[in-house]
Design a protein around this motif. Sequence first.
Motif, PDB file in Angstrom:
ATOM      1  N   TYR A 121       0.838  -1.197   0.000  1.00  0.00           N
ATOM      2  CA  TYR A 121       0.000   0.000   0.000  1.00  0.00           C
ATOM      3  C   TYR A 121       0.873   1.247   0.000  1.00  0.00           C
ATOM      4  CZ  TYR A 121       1.084   0.211   5.007  1.00  0.00           C
ATOM      5  OH  TYR A 121       1.733   0.276   6.207  1.00  0.00           O
ATOM      6  N   VAL A 122       0.271   2.340  -0.421  1.00  0.00           N
ATOM      7  CA  VAL A 122       0.948   3.630  -0.484  1.00  0.00           C
ATOM      8  C   VAL A 122       0.234   4.577   0.471  1.00  0.00           C
ATOM      9  CG1 VAL A 122       1.657   5.545  -1.943  1.00  0.00           C
ATOM     10  CG2 VAL A 122       1.607   3.219  -2.875  1.00  0.00           C
ATOM     11  N   SER A 123       0.977   5.174   1.382  1.00  0.00           N
ATOM     12  CA  SER A 123       0.392   6.067   2.377  1.00  0.00           C
ATOM     13  C   SER A 123      -0.005   7.391   1.742  1.00  0.00           C
ATOM     14  CB  SER A 123       1.384   6.303   3.520  1.00  0.00           C
ATOM     15  OG  SER A 123       2.485   7.061   3.062  1.00  0.00           O
ATOM     16  N   ALA A 124      -0.625   8.233   2.550  1.00  0.00           N
ATOM     17  CA  ALA A 124      -1.084   9.534   2.044  1.00  0.00           C
ATOM     18  C   ALA A 124       0.069  10.407   1.580  1.00  0.00           C
ATOM     19  CB  ALA A 124      -1.886  10.249   3.130  1.00  0.00           C
ATOM     20  N   HIS A 151      -9.033  -6.589  11.862  1.00  0.00           N
ATOM     21  CA  HIS A 151      -8.307  -5.787  10.878  1.00  0.00           C
ATOM     22  C   HIS A 151      -9.311  -5.176   9.903  1.00  0.00           C
ATOM     23  CE1 HIS A 151      -7.929  -9.857   8.682  1.00  0.00           C
ATOM     24  NE2 HIS A 151      -8.810  -9.157   8.008  1.00  0.00           N
ATOM     25  N   GLU A 152      -8.909  -4.072   9.335  1.00  0.00           N
ATOM     26  CA  GLU A 152      -9.732  -3.395   8.339  1.00  0.00           C
ATOM     27  C   GLU A 152      -9.145  -3.649   6.960  1.00  0.00           C
ATOM     28  OE1 GLU A 152     -11.270   1.109   7.089  1.00  0.00           O
ATOM     29  OE2 GLU A 152     -10.027   0.789   8.883  1.00  0.00           O
ATOM     30  N   GLU A 153      -9.991  -4.007   6.010  1.00  0.00           N
ATOM     31  CA  GLU A 153      -9.537  -4.298   4.655  1.00  0.00           C
ATOM     32  C   GLU A 153      -9.422  -3.004   3.851  1.00  0.00           C
ATOM     33  OE1 GLU A 153     -12.427  -7.018   3.201  1.00  0.00           O
ATOM     34  OE2 GLU A 153     -12.126  -8.440   4.836  1.00  0.00           O
ATOM     35  N   ILE A 154      -8.209  -2.733   3.379  1.00  0.00           N
ATOM     36  CA  ILE A 154      -7.940  -1.561   2.560  1.00  0.00           C
ATOM     37  C   ILE A 154      -7.692  -2.040   1.134  1.00  0.00           C
ATOM     38  CG2 ILE A 154      -6.563   0.525   2.311  1.00  0.00           C
ATOM     39  CD1 ILE A 154      -8.004   0.298   4.989  1.00  0.00           C
ATOM     40  N   TYR A 155      -8.457  -1.533   0.175  1.00  0.00           N
ATOM     41  CA  TYR A 155      -8.368  -1.994  -1.205  1.00  0.00           C
ATOM     42  C   TYR A 155      -7.741  -0.925  -2.089  1.00  0.00           C
ATOM     43  CZ  TYR A 155     -11.362  -5.936   0.013  1.00  0.00           C
ATOM     44  OH  TYR A 155     -11.873  -7.072   0.577  1.00  0.00           O
ATOM     45  N   ALA A 156      -7.183  -1.380  -3.209  1.00  0.00           N
ATOM     46  CA  ALA A 156      -6.605  -0.489  -4.214  1.00  0.00           C
ATOM     47  C   ALA A 156      -7.005  -0.989  -5.591  1.00  0.00           C
ATOM     48  CB  ALA A 156      -5.081  -0.436  -4.090  1.00  0.00           C
ATOM     49  N   VAL A 157      -7.128  -0.070  -6.546  1.00  0.00           N
ATOM     50  CA  VAL A 157      -7.475  -0.408  -7.928  1.00  0.00           C
ATOM     51  C   VAL A 157      -6.215  -0.336  -8.766  1.00  0.00           C
ATOM     52  CG1 VAL A 157      -8.860   0.195  -9.934  1.00  0.00           C
ATOM     53  CG2 VAL A 157      -9.807   0.472  -7.619  1.00  0.00           C
ATOM     54  N   ASP A 158      -5.833  -1.468  -9.356  1.00  0.00           N
ATOM     55  CA  ASP A 158      -4.683  -1.546 -10.257  1.00  0.00           C
ATOM     56  C   ASP A 158      -5.183  -1.937 -11.654  1.00  0.00           C
ATOM     57  OD1 ASP A 158      -2.903  -0.846  -8.347  1.00  0.00           O
ATOM     58  OD2 ASP A 158      -2.252  -2.877  -7.858  1.00  0.00           O
ATOM     59  N   VAL A 162      -8.992  -5.186  -8.776  1.00  0.00           N
ATOM     60  CA  VAL A 162      -9.051  -4.665  -7.418  1.00  0.00           C
ATOM     61  C   VAL A 162      -8.266  -5.628  -6.530  1.00  0.00           C
ATOM     62  CG1 VAL A 162     -10.541  -4.080  -5.462  1.00  0.00           C
ATOM     63  CG2 VAL A 162     -11.295  -3.604  -7.799  1.00  0.00           C
ATOM     64  N   ARG A 163      -7.345  -5.110  -5.755  1.00  0.00           N
ATOM     65  CA  ARG A 163      -6.536  -5.975  -4.902  1.00  0.00           C
ATOM     66  C   ARG A 163      -6.553  -5.462  -3.462  1.00  0.00           C
ATOM     67  NH1 ARG A 163      -1.836  -3.803  -3.293  1.00  0.00           N
ATOM     68  NH2 ARG A 163      -1.049  -1.954  -4.400  1.00  0.00           N
ATOM     69  N   LEU A 164      -6.252  -6.363  -2.556  1.00  0.00           N
ATOM     70  CA  LEU A 164      -6.085  -5.984  -1.159  1.00  0.00           C
ATOM     71  C   LEU A 164      -4.751  -5.265  -1.010  1.00  0.00           C
ATOM     72  CD1 LEU A 164      -7.331  -9.045   0.932  1.00  0.00           C
ATOM     73  CD2 LEU A 164      -8.032  -6.671   1.242  1.00  0.00           C
ATOM     74  N   TYR A 376     -15.108  -8.602  -5.936  1.00  0.00           N
ATOM     75  CA  TYR A 376     -14.709  -7.352  -6.569  1.00  0.00           C
ATOM     76  C   TYR A 376     -14.132  -7.570  -7.969  1.00  0.00           C
ATOM     77  CZ  TYR A 376     -15.265  -4.565  -2.301  1.00  0.00           C
ATOM     78  OH  TYR A 376     -15.775  -3.901  -1.211  1.00  0.00           O
ATOM     79  N   ASN A 377     -13.608  -8.767  -8.234  1.00  0.00           N
ATOM     80  CA  ASN A 377     -12.893  -8.996  -9.491  1.00  0.00           C
ATOM     81  C   ASN A 377     -13.606  -9.939 -10.448  1.00  0.00           C
ATOM     82  OD1 ASN A 377      -9.956  -7.741  -9.267  1.00  0.00           O
ATOM     83  ND2 ASN A 377     -10.458  -8.574  -7.243  1.00  0.00           N
ATOM     84  N   TRP A 378     -14.543 -10.750  -9.954  1.00  0.00           N
ATOM     85  CA  TRP A 378     -15.271 -11.673 -10.828  1.00  0.00           C
ATOM     86  C   TRP A 378     -16.766 -11.581 -10.536  1.00  0.00           C
ATOM     87  CZ3 TRP A 378     -10.403 -12.934  -9.066  1.00  0.00           C
ATOM     88  CH2 TRP A 378      -9.473 -13.338 -10.030  1.00  0.00           C
ATOM     89  N   GLU A 379     -17.546 -11.809 -11.533  1.00  0.00           N
ATOM     90  CA  GLU A 379     -18.996 -11.779 -11.382  1.00  0.00           C
ATOM     91  C   GLU A 379     -19.553 -13.201 -11.348  1.00  0.00           C
ATOM     92  OE1 GLU A 379     -20.686  -9.509 -14.507  1.00  0.00           O
ATOM     93  OE2 GLU A 379     -19.810  -7.595 -13.863  1.00  0.00           O
TER      94      GLU A 379
END
Length: 440
Positions: A121-124, A151-158, A162-164, A376-379
Amino acid sequence: MKLGRLVLSWNRKALAESQVNVPIERTNESVETAPAGLPGTPIFSGFLQDFGEYNGTLSGLAAIRTYEMMRRSDAQVAATLLACELPIRAANWDVQPASDSALDHEIANFVRHNLFGGLEYVSASGVKTTQCWDDVLRNALLMLAFGAAAHEEIYAVDGDQVRLARLAPRLPVTFYRWITDEDGETLVALNQYGYKNANFMNVEIPSERLGLFTFNQEGANFFGRSMLRPAYMHWYIKSQLYRIDAIAGERNGLGIPTIEQGPNPSQEDREAAALWVTQLAAHEKTGLSLPSGWKFSLLGVAGTVRDLYNSIQHHNIEISRVALAFFMNLGQGARAGGNRSLGESQSDFFFLAVQATADYVARVLTATAVKRLVDYNWESVEQYPVVTVSNLRSRSFDQVLDSLSRLAQTGVVRPFPELAQYVARELGLPQPPSDTVASG
């Protein structure tokens, strides 16, 4: 006093209307019945009350502070917790596909890479950090000491995925309120009070982004019950015994200074004698000069003195007993004894309990982070990959080779590439090509 016969009666129509708003029949739509029972756990405006807890120091945030003191100050408590945690942290964690289809293998590989090597992850401020899998496990296993961890799940869009990015730890000391739905047992959000840098804040984590691990949960008690709860009495008594032993060592280690005064002592003599015996301390230049007719002596404790060692060892044994870690007690105590076979039989039972704890952590991760990541990634995915954990118990490699040899002789196990790679890895040998199959 004799009680009469208990008679129960109810209005069947009213009962049916209170439970089910629609008739239960086969349909293409999803229909759920309304719950009629009670979870039994009182939660007032989010504040959870454990009416079964009779010790105020072990309730709510006071319990967190008590358990923190126990695990930080007591070697036996710390060793017992590590005995439960280290096998889980050192085990083999994997993600198994839901089936042998190509799609399920693709999904499992994606989840495996994200969990075990892709938590970045990348901080602010733009700082890039990688989170280790061991950090995730250490945070989840805080439930053993405190009853709950999260724990809280933080997601990012690449790109198109969508990945954790992070499974951010949320410490139990910050748990403030448990926001539930109308049924009183469906968790909607976790309310926290705590620090973010120098700011004291109140925030809510929605359950859709929360991974909650609860040890010994009963009803809707999301805080669970710490593994250290039954050990509290033994820890408390043992800490007092240590204080008594320290005081006894300080007062009686060199004996009690005593001065027998001469005849007709003056007031100044009595005050000086009292000052000597109360301030006398052992030192390389310690000395005492007495008037004529006075006598000085160091008196030890007379009679039988209670030996605190056996009592302290008894409470140490009871502390490890709460984790079923009986093998930790071999060789301790006045009647201690044991041998290798006894230790192995006791550790077998202990590792069954550790395996159950590890399986629970794996199930929570599967039902929360894994399932959401896949959605988030498959339907229209009906079956999800599963987090698994194995090899919790350390094994002698000689025993492994002996078992493989006997299994190969009976035809149960045949050579395959992964087996050759495992043997080479354990022996520190170069890895064979993945497409090489050892000949029998």
